[in-house]
Design an enzyme around this catalytic site. Structure first.
Site, PDB file in Angstrom:
ATOM      1  N   LYS A  17       0.831  -1.206   0.000  1.00  0.00           N
ATOM      2  CA  LYS A  17       0.000   0.000   0.000  1.00  0.00           C
ATOM      3  C   LYS A  17       0.863   1.253   0.000  1.00  0.00           C
ATOM      4  O   LYS A  17       2.048   1.244   0.371  1.00  0.00           O
ATOM      5  CB  LYS A  17      -0.933   0.010   1.221  1.00  0.00           C
ATOM      6  CG  LYS A  17      -0.251  -0.092   2.585  1.00  0.00           C
ATOM      7  CD  LYS A  17       0.241   1.210   3.148  1.00  0.00           C
ATOM      8  CE  LYS A  17       0.940   1.059   4.493  1.00  0.00           C
ATOM      9  NZ  LYS A  17       1.587   2.305   4.954  1.00  0.00           N
ATOM     10  N   ASP A 145      -2.289  -1.793   9.743  1.00  0.00           N
ATOM     11  CA  ASP A 145      -2.332  -1.890   8.289  1.00  0.00           C
ATOM     12  C   ASP A 145      -2.921  -3.207   7.788  1.00  0.00           C
ATOM     13  O   ASP A 145      -3.213  -3.343   6.598  1.00  0.00           O
ATOM     14  CB  ASP A 145      -0.926  -1.733   7.697  1.00  0.00           C
ATOM     15  CG  ASP A 145      -0.409  -0.304   7.796  1.00  0.00           C
ATOM     16  OD1 ASP A 145      -1.226   0.607   8.027  1.00  0.00           O
ATOM     17  OD2 ASP A 145       0.812  -0.108   7.642  1.00  0.00           O
TER      18      ASP A 145
END
Length: 308
Positions: A17, A145
């Protein structure tokens, strides 16, 4: 738990990401920070193959340096497998074969992607069939995350970053990623940010919130509109710890990138381009300078099963 799956092995891919926007609030009494983030999952991915085994073990290889990646319970993927087994009361084990392409300790959530992939893989391998909400709750126990690596796409994260809501993002964004040698410790970068703020060397944010302009820019799908609104509060601390990265940011701008930033806690750098062709030009210039430069795009899907 449902009846055991007939599969003896499964493969799952999960994305790294980028933090398109990352605002960090003041440190809280428990030592953590509230954040406001916009995550985007990109096409640089991790892959896990989960195989039935009597105990819990793992191996790691990949296109990036994996010499510092632990293969014991310090690894989020192995911890994810154990947590899921405990959740469903599974008495067996699993061997995880991890193939890493996301830079290690590079601020792109590679370890979190591994954990998300392990949850999906073990859920399928053991025939658990857990609902998404349960997998998300387990992911949140592993790190901020990990839930996003499950979700993928583009999302707003608040709280510790694990309170997610999908963001409307149209079109495709092209990025050039430059992994830097030697990772940066996320706690060290946060700690350095706190020290800079205490000394007046960095701006102190108020209550973190995603700027409306960022969400509007994502809805347009126009990289030119988004570029001025990229933000990472950790960048100043990361550059203070790794001043060599500033020259690479300058080089990316000279190569035609619309904007460049430190990815997460760094030291990976991300450059936004206005098209695949423009990204290729940036990649060529940075590669000619002796840097590793990777062209990726987003948004992409979250952790998902692959066909055998």
């Amino acid at each position: 738990m449902s009846e055991a799956a007939s599969l003896s092995a499964v493969r799952v891919r999960a994305p790294g990401k980028l933090n398109v926007f990352f605002q960090v609030g003041e440190v809280q009494p428990d030592g953590y920070h509230d954040v406001a983030s916009v995550y985007q999952a990109v096409s640089l991915c991790e892959e896990i193959r989960a195989v039935e085994a009597p105990g819990f073990s793992m191996s790691v290889r990949g296109s990036v340096d994996v010499s510092g990646v632990p293969v014991d319970d310090r690894n989020l993927a192995l911890r994810a497998a154990r947590i899921l087994a405990a959740e469903i009361g599974y008495g067996g084990g699993v061997h995880l074969e991890v193939v890493k392409d996301v830079p290690v300790a590079g601020g792109m959530g590679g370890g979190s992607a591994d954990a998300a992939a392990a949850l999906v893989a073990c859920d399928a391998l053991w025939g658990a069939g857990l609902p998404h909400a349960t997998l998300h709750a387990l992911a949140a126990r592993l790190g901020a995350d990990v839930p996003f690596a499950l979700m993928g796409g583009t999302a707003v994260g608040t709280g510790r970053g694990d309170e997610l809501s999908p963001a409307l993002a149209t079109g495709r964004l092209d990025w050039v990623i430059v992994p830097a040698e030697g990772g940066l410790s996320t706690p060290a970068v946060y700690g350095h940010l706190d020290a800079l703020r205490a000394s007046g060397g960095a701006e102190v944010s108020g209550a973190p919130a995603v700027a409306p302009e960022v969400l509007q820019a994502l809805r347009t799908g126009d990289a030119h509109v988004l570029a001025p609104h990229l933000r990472n509060d950790l960048q100043e601390a990361a550059l203070s710890l790794r001043p060599d990265l500033a020259r690479v940011l300058d080089l990316g701008a000279e190569a035609g990138a619309l904007a460049g930033m430190v990815s997460g806690s760094g030291p990976t750098l991300a450059f936004l381009a206005d098209s695949p062709e423009a990204a290729l030009e940036v990649q060529i210039v940075l590669s000619a300078a002796g840097l590793t430069a990777l062209h990726v795009h987003g948004p992409v899907a979250g952790a998902r099963l692959l066909t055998p």
